[in-house]
Scaffold this active site. Structure first.
Site, mmCIF file in Angstrom:
data_model
loop_
_atom_site.group_PDB
_atom_site.id
_atom_site.type_symbol
_atom_site.label_atom_id
_atom_site.label_comp_id
_atom_site.label_asym_id
_atom_site.label_seq_id
_atom_site.Cartn_x
_atom_site.Cartn_y
_atom_site.Cartn_z
ATOM 1 N N ASP A 33 0.934 -1.233 0.021
ATOM 2 C CA ASP A 33 -0.049 -0.073 -0.180
ATOM 3 C C ASP A 33 0.862 1.287 0.170
ATOM 4 O O ASP A 33 0.711 2.200 0.634
ATOM 5 C CB ASP A 33 -0.829 -0.005 1.321
ATOM 6 C CG ASP A 33 -1.733 -1.332 1.560
ATOM 7 O OD1 ASP A 33 -2.046 -1.862 0.349
ATOM 8 O OD2 ASP A 33 -2.152 -1.615 2.456
ATOM 9 N N GLU A 57 -11.102 0.690 -4.116
ATOM 10 C CA GLU A 57 -10.184 1.115 -2.768
ATOM 11 C C GLU A 57 -9.012 1.846 -3.303
ATOM 12 O O GLU A 57 -8.853 2.223 -4.126
ATOM 13 C CB GLU A 57 -9.979 -0.095 -1.941
ATOM 14 C CG GLU A 57 -9.048 -1.118 -2.705
ATOM 15 C CD GLU A 57 -9.083 -2.488 -1.900
ATOM 16 O OE1 GLU A 57 -9.733 -2.677 -1.212
ATOM 17 O OE2 GLU A 57 -8.202 -3.321 -2.393
#
Ligand code: 6LW
Length: 504
Positions: free
Chosen positions: A22, A179
């Site tokens: 991420d 997302e």
């Protein structure tokens, strides 16, 4: 003083290997800063610095004080700290992230120096989900966009949100898990970059654009702009990306990907890693180039930065930022001050199977590597472990004059081998080597060999175990392997820890 430019060596992806998922990146002048998720580990949110986008040096962790991050033992592995966004605005670094453990939520920390200290958390209870992003428009209004994808106006200095969150876009038709949103003003448009398809083999990056940060947004006709689904590319699960400009104004994508190994279905053992890919623009849409294993030399100077020494002698009062512990790290249980030049770990009754294990390790960053540590077990029981979570780990443990290799896979736990060693400190060793997938569809990704060093320096192997059981495809979750030292009982001292890459 900044490092001097260096001639190019081999430039490779991943640019930050090992469990560093991420990634979020921001540029401030000639400097780049990057933050990653950290889940159940403390300190939380590793922070990296680079001047060339290729070489990254860890400069700290944003959440490195217990007042900033308390992860309860009731929290399962892969809970905790998810998906930060790092941005620079108005002379300050802003980092927004979700603490997915009980009593958590979305929080913001700020710093003037990204190496720290970072502020105590500013909680933002009105932010409605995970993967928060911050962006400021021309008049200084700040927008927080989250997975889903929805958005709310926020005052990041107080965490106060205004109005009800509104839905911006839910990605491509039928794709699950929109997302990891990031919003940018580039030229005449606001671009909304997202990940979709889930963080597994279907992972992808898509983009939409609009005239205002609140939309409406028009999807790119070429979506997804990046996916490796259904390909035989060595990097899979590509997604969760952030855009950044290189020193020469060119555009780049920082993203996560995995390197599965072995036969079918392929097992990745290092977790999700951080990769770099070039971006060009066609008709005001970004086009993502190859996620190349060997990166071409960029047209700007390279700054390799300091390389972490292979051996940590524990001579410093503070641990290097790359050392991480499970859920917490109280000074009375993990210290270099008790026995100078040694790391002292004090067990609190928890073995590696327990969420409160006293474990301090570093991410496995190479597909092949060796870790060794000189352990003094005279006052306790502990050793060297390759850990994925409480239910998936291999360890070589010493207590007095007995050494044992323990394997835990799911609900199965077994002692694989045992032998005695002379009293006194002993060198425990883990060597990880890749399997050749030429051995067939059922071959695992690697083998993990655990043993001891004899007084004459020769190595005696006690057990060699299939690495697939310490992979995400077996264990599940969002992390990757961490190799480190632990104390299961009493006090265990470690004189040094050595981590050696074996894959060049
Ligand atoms: C994160 C989500 C994702 O919140 O995985 O790959 C989740 N992307 O954006 C955990 O890292």
């Amino acid at each position: 003083m900044p490092p001097l430019p260096q001639p190019a060596g081999r430039l490779t992806n991943p640019v930050i290997p090992g469990f560093h998922p991420d990634p979020s990146v921001c540029r401030v002048g000639d400097d780049y800063y990057l933050a990653c998720s950290s889940f159940e580990y403390f300190p939380g949110i590793p922070l990296f610095h680079s001047r060339d986008l290729v070489h990254w040096t860890q400069i700290g962790n944003a959440l490195d004080r217990p007042e900033q991050l308390r992860l309860p033992t009731s929290m399962a592995s892969s809970g905790g700290i998810y998906a930060p966004t790092i941005r620079h605005h108005d002379g300050r670094f802003w980092l927004i992230v979700t603490n997915c453990s009980e009593g958590g939520g979305n929080l913001i920390v700020t710093a003037t120096d990204p190496a720290g200290p970072w502020s105590d958390p500013i909680w933002a209870p009105g932010v409605p989900g995970i993967d928060p992003d911050l962006v400021w428009d021309e008049d200084g209004t700040c927008w927080c966009t989250v997975a889903g994808v929805s958005q709310v106006r926020i005052d990041p200095s107080t965490g106060q949100t205004y109005g009800t969150p509104h839905r911006l876009w839910s990605g491509g038709p039928g794709a699950r898990a929109p997302e990891a949103p990031h919003l940018y003003r580039i030229g005449a448009y606001w671009y909304l970059l997202i990940a979709e398809g889930g963080t597994e083999r279907g992972h992808a990056v898509s983009i939409a654009r609009g005239r205002t940060p609140a939309g409406p947004f028009e999807p790119c006709p070429a979506n997804p702009i990046l996916t490796h689904r259904g390909t035989d590319h060595p990097v899979q699960n590509t997604g969760h990306a952030d855009l950044v400009q290189g020193p020469d104004g060119s555009w780049w994508l920082i993203l996560l990907g995995v390197r599965p190994g072995g036969g079918t279905p392929g097992w990745h053992v290092l977790g999700r890693e951080t990769f770099l890919a070039p971006v060009t623009w066609v008709d005001d849409w970004p086009v993502v180039g190859e996620v190349a294993m060997d990166l071409p030399e960029p047209p700007w100077p390279l700054f390799p930065g300091p390389v972490e020494e292979q051996r940590d002698d524990f001579e410093l009062a503070e641990l290097r930022p790359s050392w991480i512990s499970v859920r917490d790290r109280p000074a009375e249980l993990c210290t270099t001050k008790e026995r100078p030049g040694w790391l002292t770990l004090r067990g609190r009754g928890g073995s590696l199977d327990e969420p409160d294990v006293v474990f301090t390790g570093r991410r496995q960053q190479h597909l092949a590597c060796r870790a060794r540590t000189l352990t003094d077990p005279s006052q306790g029981r502990g050793g060297l472990a390759v850990r994925l979570d409480e239910q998936h780990h291999y360890a070589i443990e010493v207590s007095g004059t007995e050494v044992r290799v323990i394997a835990r896979v799911g609900s199965l736990r077994t002692v694989m081998a045992a032998r005695s060693v002379p009293a006194g400190p002993v060198v425990l060793t883990v060597t990880i080597t890749q399997s050749s997938s030429a051995h067939g569809p059922c071959t695992g990704p690697d083998v993990v060999s655990l043993g001891v060093e004899e007084a004459d320096g020769t190595f005696t192997e006690l057990a060699t175990l299939d690495g697939r059981y310490l992979s995400t495809e077996v264990a599940g979750g969002f992390t990757g392997r961490v190799i480190g030292m632990y104390a299961a009982e009493g006090t265990v001292h470690f004189d040094w820890f050595d981590y050696e890459p074996l894959d060049g």
